[in-house]
Design an enzyme around this catalytic site. Structure first.
Site, PDB file in Angstrom:
ATOM      1  N   GLY A  64       0.792  -1.230   0.000  1.00 15.64           N
ATOM      2  CA  GLY A  64       0.000   0.000   0.000  1.00 15.64           C
ATOM      3  C   GLY A  64       0.820   1.275   0.000  1.00 15.64           C
ATOM      4  CG  ASP A 131     -10.469  13.282   2.807  1.00 13.88           C
ATOM      5  OD1 ASP A 131     -10.168  14.485   2.750  1.00 13.88           O
ATOM      6  OD2 ASP A 131      -9.977  12.414   2.062  1.00 13.88           O
TER       7      ASP A 131
END
Length: 272
Positions: A64, A131
């Site tokens: 990742g 976010d």
């Protein structure tokens, strides 16, 4: 009591504007920051805290990691734990085996992010979930950086793109060399504190440094040499600030009394 109340009513004080954030310059030098995730958002978070001299530990499977985060790891700028987050990371985080001082989460898994947020709340560890403004103890604003100068623009999570546009506009309005000028002011403050270290002189030091900051342009401040600053300090006890041409005339070991610029009182041209 009545007079004091009447005086208070006559005075005008700033109105309270709720809904904002407390903007602080958080000192995290040598603190441990846990970053969960290794993508683009994580890369930006990592750079922010590295710029503040924090110790960074990235917890993320190698699969990742994006190119920038991998670069930080390969250059030993951050420590890397090659696996997914585990709750134990909030208790004993390698390599310090101590809990992190701050947690930054940037993974595309809302459920996992919320779980990490709740765990941080239980342990009173400040955290930011990318976010998700409702799951943040603090926000990352858009920052203009020029050496020691940092200007942050925050929309309190409402418009990050707008914050970036405003930050760019502010940066374009600043004079060239402002960061270097601030560096010189900082060096002068250090020299002054070494020369007059007594805490009781603090107010006088502050007043004099204010005069210095107001007396010279950004370009003038950048152009000050070490000799100029040493000569400038000779004016401290009088509370005066010399004009720039006086400092230049003192170069080469000259003292104020040698200069042929008199004002009739102090012996040379100065800014009161």
């Amino acid at each position: 009591m009545t007079n004091n109340t009447n005086n208070t009513k006559q005075q005008k004080f700033p109105d309270v504007q709720g809904g904002g954030s407390l903007i602080l310059a958080w000192q995290i030098k040598n603190k441990t920051v846990l970053v969960v995730g290794g993508g683009e958002v994580a890369a930006g978070r990592i750079l922010n805290v590295l710029n503040a001299d924090a110790h960074v530990v990235v917890v993320c499977p190698s699969s990742g990691l994006n190119a920038e985060v991998r670069h930080r790891i390969d250059n030993n700028e951050v420590a890397h734990v090659d696996r997914v987050f585990e709750p134990a990371d909030l208790e004993t985080l390698p390599p310090t085996n101590a809990p992190p001082d701050m947690v930054l989460v940037a993974v595309d898994d809302p459920a996992a992010s919320t779980q990490i947020w709740k765990l941080c709340k239980e342990r009173r560890i400040p955290a930011n979930i990318a976010d998700v403004p409702s799951e943040c103890d603090f926000y990352f604003g858009s920052v203009h950086r020029d050496g020691p100068l940092q200007i942050m623009v925050s929309t309190n999570g409402k418009g990050p793109r707008l914050a970036a546009s405003i930050r760019k506009w502010i940066g374009n309005q600043l004079p060239a060399g402002v960061g270097n000028a601030i560096e010189r002011v900082g060096e002068l403050r250090v020299k002054l504190r070494q020369m007059v270290p007594d805490a009781d002189d603090g107010p006088k030091r502050m007043r004099w440094m204010t005069k210095v900051s107001d007396a010279y342009s950004w370009d003038d401040m950048c152009a000050l040499t070490d000799e100029d600053m040493d000569n400038l300090l000779k004016f401290y006890q009088s509370g005066k600030v010399p004009e720039l041409h006086v400092l230049k005339a003192m170069r080469g070991g000259k003292v104020p009394e040698d200069l042929d610029v008199f004002d009739g009182s102090f012996g040379f041209s100065v800014v009161a």
